[in-house]
Enzyme design. Structure first.
Site, short mmCIF file in Angstrom:
data_model
loop_
_atom_site.label_atom_id
_atom_site.label_comp_id
_atom_site.label_asym_id
_atom_site.label_seq_id
_atom_site.Cartn_x
_atom_site.Cartn_y
_atom_site.Cartn_z
N GLU A 26 0.83 -1.22 0.00
CA GLU A 26 0.00 0.00 0.00
C GLU A 26 0.86 1.26 0.00
OE1 GLU A 26 -1.50 1.74 3.55
OE2 GLU A 26 -1.23 -0.09 4.69
N LYS A 161 -3.14 -1.81 15.67
CA LYS A 161 -2.56 -1.03 16.76
C LYS A 161 -3.47 -0.99 17.96
CE LYS A 161 0.20 2.20 14.53
NZ LYS A 161 -0.65 2.00 13.33
N1 PSU Z 1 -2.11 1.28 10.53
C1 PSU Z 1 -0.81 1.63 10.62
N2 PSU Z 1 -0.27 2.47 9.69
C2 PSU Z 1 -1.02 2.97 8.68
C3 PSU Z 1 -2.38 2.57 8.59
C4 PSU Z 1 -2.88 1.73 9.54
O1 PSU Z 1 -0.14 1.20 11.51
O2 PSU Z 1 -0.49 3.75 7.89
C5 PSU Z 1 -3.21 3.04 7.45
C6 PSU Z 1 -3.50 1.88 6.49
O3 PSU Z 1 -3.45 2.38 5.17
C7 PSU Z 1 -4.93 1.48 6.84
C8 PSU Z 1 -5.52 2.83 7.17
O4 PSU Z 1 -5.62 0.86 5.80
O5 PSU Z 1 -4.50 3.48 7.91
C9 PSU Z 1 -6.79 2.72 7.96
O6 PSU Z 1 -7.34 3.98 8.05
P1 PSU Z 1 -8.84 4.22 8.57
O7 PSU Z 1 -8.79 3.75 10.01
O8 PSU Z 1 -9.07 5.70 8.41
O9 PSU Z 1 -9.74 3.36 7.74
#
Ligand code: PSU
Ligand code: MN
Length: 307
Positions: A26, A161
């Site tokens: 990604e 996390k």
């Molecule tokens: N967790 C991490 N680093 C990240 C992300 C998640 O430790 O950069 C990013 C990933 O791209 C994940 C996104 O898909 O955050 C999720 O975001 P949201 O909770 O806004 O859907």
């Protein structure tokens, strides 16, 4: 998607045509999860470990209105350059980004969707999104979960996390029939920490075992649910628990203070961790993603060999 909307680079197209392993990566973790400079070095390292394992890396981003599967060096530079100002694209943002010929970095949700459209079944990242703490009133549940429930892609990550509600995230994955396998551990990992305190639904001990489970899952479970392969951070790089807990506490306070919601939550917390730990969380973050890319490549090769 039209050929103009989805472009697969030569290295990835060749590997797919020859039935070799391919691992999607990604771009949100590069553009919004790591600081400038460091992100470019990590991008290069991820691609290198995947190639060294005998698979092809496919970093995914939307550039000039085209979803690109596999990026050139110059395109990686662009994704990692803060001046390029890439927006964070979840799956629902793909239509607007392509239709309006925009630029953006893809999350787990949008990367999985685009990888599947390109014929790629494995994807490596750091952590995936999940159910946020307080989701019972904020409704903040990452689209990553919905996409995993409906896209036959395996996401290799270090769990989620501890800024998220991990028990609730595991419940949603169960409701949506997404199998969760942890690699060489009985515990579901929590990104900077090897153990979230929750048992893992399943455990696998080799890339071949993971490949066998993935193949059996798609052959036996109706629908198109993906698979989570959770790989704990290598023990030498795990963050000290006391430091982790302190950063989490102050990070959650900062969010409440600033009134941050939605897609800005994860980037802000990551930035807080990286700044406050003076780089310790950054090293941990880099090493866990690299380890996930290595494991994903080994599983991709095992899957290709078993076909
Ligand atoms: N967790 C991490 N680093 C990240 C992300 C998640 O430790 O950069 C990013 C990933 O791209 C994940 C996104 O898909 O955050 C999720 O975001 P949201 O909770 O806004 O859907
Ligand atoms: Mn969200």
């Amino acid at each position: 998607m039209t050929a103009k909307q989805l472009m697969i680079n030569e290295e990835v197209a060749d590997a797919l045509a020859q039935g070799r392993g391919v691992v999607a990566l990604e771009s949100t973790l590069l553009a919004h999860g790591l600081p400038a400079g460091r992100n470019r070095a990590v991008a290069a390292r991820l691609e290198t470990v995947i190639r060294n394992a005998g698979a092809a890396p496919a970093t995914i981003a939307v550039l000039d209105g085209t979803a690109r599967i596999g990026l050139t060096e110059a395109e990686l530079d662009r994704v990692c350059d803060p001046a390029a100002d890439l927006v964070k694209l979840s799956r629902r943002d793909l239509g607007p980004a392509l239709g309006l010929r925009g630029n953006g970095a893809t999350t787990v949700a949008s990367t999985s969707a685009l990888a599947h459209a390109a014929g790629i079944s494995l994807f490596a990242t750091g952590g995936m999104g999940g159910v946020h703490r307080g989701a019972e009133t904020s409704w903040d549940v990452s689209a990553d979960l919905d996409v995993l429930a409906s896209t036959p892609v395996t996401v290799v990550c270090s769990g989620v996390k501890s800024i998220l509600d991990i028990p609730a995230t595991l419940e949603v994955l169960e409701s949506r029939s997404v199998p969760v396998l942890s690699y060489r551990t009985d515990h579901f990992p929590a990104f900077y920490l090897r153990d979230s305190g929750l048992p893992s639904p399943w455990r696998v001990d080799s890339p071949e075992a993971a490949a066998a489970v993935i193949a059996a899952h798609h052959a036996s479970v109706p629908g198109d649910a993906g698979v989570v392969l959770a790989n704990p951070i290598p023990a030498v790089h795990e963050m000290p628990r006391a430091l982790h807990d302190e950063l989490l506490r102050t990070g959650l306070e900062l969010l409440a203070e600033k009134g941050v919601h939605g897609k800005d939550v994860t980037p802000l917390l990551l930035e807080h961790f990286h700044r406050t730990s003076e780089g310790a969380s950054l090293d941990a973050n880099e090493e866990l993603v690299v380890s996930n890319a290595e494991l994903a490549a080994a599983v991709a090769v095992a899957l290709a060999e078993s076909r």
